[in-house]
Design a protein around this motif. Sequence first.
Motif, PDB file in Angstrom:
ATOM      1  N   PHE A 214       0.865  -1.174   0.000  1.00 35.56           N
ATOM      2  CA  PHE A 214       0.000   0.000   0.000  1.00 35.56           C
ATOM      3  C   PHE A 214       0.904   1.229   0.000  1.00 35.56           C
ATOM      4  CE2 PHE A 214      -2.380  -3.478   1.781  1.00 35.56           C
ATOM      5  CZ  PHE A 214      -3.625  -3.362   1.182  1.00 35.56           C
ATOM      6  N   GLN A 215       1.044   1.842  -1.162  1.00 40.40           N
ATOM      7  CA  GLN A 215       1.989   2.944  -1.359  1.00 40.40           C
ATOM      8  C   GLN A 215       1.259   4.268  -1.518  1.00 40.40           C
ATOM      9  OE1 GLN A 215       5.450   3.115  -4.451  1.00 40.40           O
ATOM     10  NE2 GLN A 215       3.691   4.144  -5.383  1.00 40.40           N
ATOM     11  N   ARG A 216       1.595   5.215  -0.638  1.00 42.31           N
ATOM     12  CA  ARG A 216       1.069   6.572  -0.796  1.00 42.31           C
ATOM     13  C   ARG A 216       2.054   7.435  -1.576  1.00 42.31           C
ATOM     14  NH1 ARG A 216       0.134  10.197   4.448  1.00 42.31           N
ATOM     15  NH2 ARG A 216       2.406   9.957   4.441  1.00 42.31           N
ATOM     16  N   THR A 217       3.299   7.468  -1.104  1.00 40.32           N
ATOM     17  CA  THR A 217       4.339   8.279  -1.748  1.00 40.32           C
ATOM     18  C   THR A 217       5.517   7.379  -2.093  1.00 40.32           C
ATOM     19  OG1 THR A 217       3.687  10.208  -0.440  1.00 40.32           O
ATOM     20  CG2 THR A 217       5.819  10.299  -1.556  1.00 40.32           C
ATOM     21  N   PRO A 218       5.817   7.162  -3.360  1.00 33.72           N
ATOM     22  CA  PRO A 218       6.965   6.328  -3.711  1.00 33.72           C
ATOM     23  C   PRO A 218       8.276   7.014  -3.345  1.00 33.72           C
ATOM     24  CG  PRO A 218       6.049   7.318  -5.691  1.00 33.72           C
ATOM     25  CD  PRO A 218       5.111   7.664  -4.563  1.00 33.72           C
ATOM     26  N   SER A 219       9.258   6.215  -2.990  1.00 28.00           N
ATOM     27  CA  SER A 219      10.587   6.724  -2.655  1.00 28.00           C
ATOM     28  C   SER A 219      11.542   6.501  -3.812  1.00 28.00           C
ATOM     29  CB  SER A 219      11.137   6.014  -1.412  1.00 28.00           C
ATOM     30  OG  SER A 219      10.376   6.278  -0.269  1.00 28.00           O
ATOM     31  N   PHE A 220      12.480   7.408  -3.976  1.00 26.01           N
ATOM     32  CA  PHE A 220      13.616   7.133  -4.861  1.00 26.01           C
ATOM     33  C   PHE A 220      14.529   6.148  -4.141  1.00 26.01           C
ATOM     34  CE2 PHE A 220      12.489  11.353  -6.575  1.00 26.01           C
ATOM     35  CZ  PHE A 220      12.568  11.108  -7.938  1.00 26.01           C
ATOM     36  N   THR A 221      14.871   5.060  -4.797  1.00 24.85           N
ATOM     37  CA  THR A 221      15.808   4.126  -4.203  1.00 24.85           C
ATOM     38  C   THR A 221      16.817   3.697  -5.260  1.00 24.85           C
ATOM     39  OG1 THR A 221      16.057   1.996  -3.072  1.00 24.85           O
ATOM     40  CG2 THR A 221      14.189   2.201  -4.562  1.00 24.85           C
ATOM     41  N   ALA A 300      19.372  20.696 -11.981  1.00 26.24           N
ATOM     42  CA  ALA A 300      20.278  19.549 -11.864  1.00 26.24           C
ATOM     43  C   ALA A 300      19.571  18.393 -11.186  1.00 26.24           C
ATOM     44  CB  ALA A 300      21.523  19.945 -11.077  1.00 26.24           C
ATOM     45  N   ASN A 301      18.833  18.686 -10.134  1.00 21.59           N
ATOM     46  CA  ASN A 301      18.090  17.663  -9.406  1.00 21.59           C
ATOM     47  C   ASN A 301      17.073  16.985 -10.317  1.00 21.59           C
ATOM     48  OD1 ASN A 301      15.725  16.725  -7.567  1.00 21.59           O
ATOM     49  ND2 ASN A 301      17.412  17.055  -6.138  1.00 21.59           N
ATOM     50  N   PRO A 327       8.710   8.261  -8.420  1.00 21.40           N
ATOM     51  CA  PRO A 327       8.415   9.397  -7.541  1.00 21.40           C
ATOM     52  C   PRO A 327       8.308  10.699  -8.337  1.00 21.40           C
ATOM     53  CG  PRO A 327      10.245   8.078  -6.699  1.00 21.40           C
ATOM     54  CD  PRO A 327      10.012   7.651  -8.118  1.00 21.40           C
ATOM     55  N   ARG A 328       7.341  11.479  -7.973  1.00 21.16           N
ATOM     56  CA  ARG A 328       7.160  12.799  -8.582  1.00 21.16           C
ATOM     57  C   ARG A 328       6.672  13.772  -7.518  1.00 21.16           C
ATOM     58  NH1 ARG A 328       7.685  12.094 -13.989  1.00 21.16           N
ATOM     59  NH2 ARG A 328       7.157  10.038 -14.852  1.00 21.16           N
ATOM     60  N   GLY A 329       6.884  15.042  -7.791  1.00 20.73           N
ATOM     61  CA  GLY A 329       6.350  16.052  -6.883  1.00 20.73           C
ATOM     62  C   GLY A 329       7.288  16.490  -5.790  1.00 20.73           C
ATOM     63  N   TYR A 330       8.467  15.903  -5.726  1.00 20.37           N
ATOM     64  CA  TYR A 330       9.461  16.349  -4.748  1.00 20.37           C
ATOM     65  C   TYR A 330      10.846  16.037  -5.292  1.00 20.37           C
ATOM     66  CZ  TYR A 330       9.910  11.432  -3.291  1.00 20.37           C
ATOM     67  OH  TYR A 330      10.134  10.078  -3.262  1.00 20.37           O
ATOM     68  N   ILE A 494      15.697  20.149   0.284  1.00 18.39           N
ATOM     69  CA  ILE A 494      15.148  19.184   1.239  1.00 18.39           C
ATOM     70  C   ILE A 494      13.809  19.651   1.791  1.00 18.39           C
ATOM     71  CG2 ILE A 494      15.514  18.160   3.528  1.00 18.39           C
ATOM     72  CD1 ILE A 494      18.466  18.012   2.916  1.00 18.39           C
ATOM     73  N   ARG A 495      13.671  20.956   1.971  1.00 22.19           N
ATOM     74  CA  ARG A 495      12.444  21.473   2.579  1.00 22.19           C
ATOM     75  C   ARG A 495      11.230  21.314   1.672  1.00 22.19           C
ATOM     76  NH1 ARG A 495      11.648  26.484   0.231  1.00 22.19           N
ATOM     77  NH2 ARG A 495      13.467  27.235  -0.939  1.00 22.19           N
ATOM     78  N   LYS A 496      11.442  20.923   0.414  1.00 21.37           N
ATOM     79  CA  LYS A 496      10.331  20.792  -0.536  1.00 21.37           C
ATOM     80  C   LYS A 496       9.625  19.440  -0.474  1.00 21.37           C
ATOM     81  CE  LYS A 496      11.806  24.168  -4.011  1.00 21.37           C
ATOM     82  NZ  LYS A 496      11.966  24.422  -5.460  1.00 21.37           N
ATOM     83  N   ALA A 497      10.093  18.547   0.378  1.00 28.59           N
ATOM     84  CA  ALA A 497       9.463  17.229   0.494  1.00 28.59           C
ATOM     85  C   ALA A 497       8.840  17.082   1.874  1.00 28.59           C
ATOM     86  CB  ALA A 497      10.490  16.125   0.262  1.00 28.59           C
TER      87      ALA A 497
END
Length: 549
Positions: A214-221, A300-301, A327-330, A494-497
Amino acid sequence: MTQGNRATKSSGACRVDVIVVGAGFAGMYATYKFREMGKNVAAIEAGGDVGGVWYWNRYPGARCDLMSVDYSYGFSPEIEQEWTWSEQFAAQPEILAYANFVADRLDLRRHYRFNTRVTRAAWDEEAKVWRAIIDTGETLEAPYCIMATGPLSVPKDPEIPGIERFEGTLLRAQKWPHEPVDFAGKRVGVIGTGSTGIQIIQTLGRQAGELFVFQRTPSFTLPMRNHVLEPDYIAEMKRHYRAMREAMRNNPTGGTRPATSRPFFSLPPSQRREVMEQAWINGGHTFLGSFADLLSNQEANDQVADFVREKIGQIVEDPKTAEALKPRGYPIFARRPCLDTEYYETYNLPNVHLVDVSKDPIIGITEKGVRTESGDTELDMLIFATGYDALTGALLAFDVVGRGGRTLKDKWKNGPRSYLGFMAEGFPNLFAPSGPNGPAALANLVTIAEHDVDWIAEMVSFMEANGIRTVEPTVSAEEGWMALVLSMAEKSLIRKANTWWVGANVKGKPQGLTMFIGGFQKYRELCAAAAQDKASNFVFDRAAQSAAA
């Protein structure tokens, strides 16, 4: 003052020199450090033994995402030579075995009261001592209190109604059973896809009958690329430990991971692509050491994030699942950068199902499983991998009362305020190594813990050499430190997530990046400068003010 291992009774309390709360890496080192200074130490730990978070975190796939050479003590050449790591990234059983080895080697357990919690700690201004009440009803008192409670030690359940109704097996990653759990043939659900959830999912995908994520926000891994350490390399590592430790102390990460000053756009596109491909092949946190501006330059990010999303699309066979996992949005690396071993490949298994709750929200937990807007998923077992009330949770779990009856909860009601990340105005002789507003999760926690404990010990030695009874930061020093932390945070992506880094995972918690993001090397320099200018940065006991100046 008491010495060695003797304790005395004072006003019905057990009097010692130093109280240490916690048996993780900071607490163990503090116990050793102050004992070696001739202090009588009383140490308290809620768990049944040493290890801190690694005592509790026994979930399937639990592993450190820092290299073993980094995630180990550097203060003892003897321990370095006597202990041998088996993998580049150690698993939980090996890390816990290491903690036990250190405790045995240094005879630390005799100072600890295990399965014990502090219920209240209060400063007595007249006696100049901290009084800590423990859940046995006993009171400990000491001039110095070390709150080595760690940034990740208070688990948090998801805020989903009906948890108590579930009739199957409910498991929490952060308080995992000590006995084996059998998943064969079971329908298992996992809520939470951060670092812990990723480790559980990639492991249980090959063990469970069916696995529902059950995934709400996917993580970059990113790929971990873990491997067994060969004997020849181990011998080399042991020969060069001292040089590596010195390099770690002068590295922004506090570890051996390479750092660079190279901006992303200093290379042409083809070379940038080549660097990213090599970082993907090398694995680990190589990406973070490839370019210097990934958390300050949004463009760059974005390009690095696009590269990783491209990799996800190449690995995950089902296009719909692949898209949901991107992941999107952060910004990438604005959430904790995760490392994995075939996490995305797990979703190619026929028994693994991704439930995208950003589009199909969870309504609640039922007796049989999880209910989303589209219907019910029946489960035999449900796992919460939903993290911690980080950085401040452990320090606010009980009343910490400073001068004049002011509580830490009141001082921090709008967010934690501290000096150097381990001291607070109004709370004399109270120290919290690896605490809020220090480097915390943005650098190697073991290196931070050693540094902070050493700094605290040097301050205590200075005070006792000069007849000083108490120390705390000045109001202006604390305000200046908080302004520095805030100004750095405002420039960071960092503050954007919305993450536990900024307190977003706890309802009602003040939001903000409460970590020093300037790097461990800069942090060391600032701590050293603070110690040099004691008169400006600290308030000492009035009777000894002239000696301090």
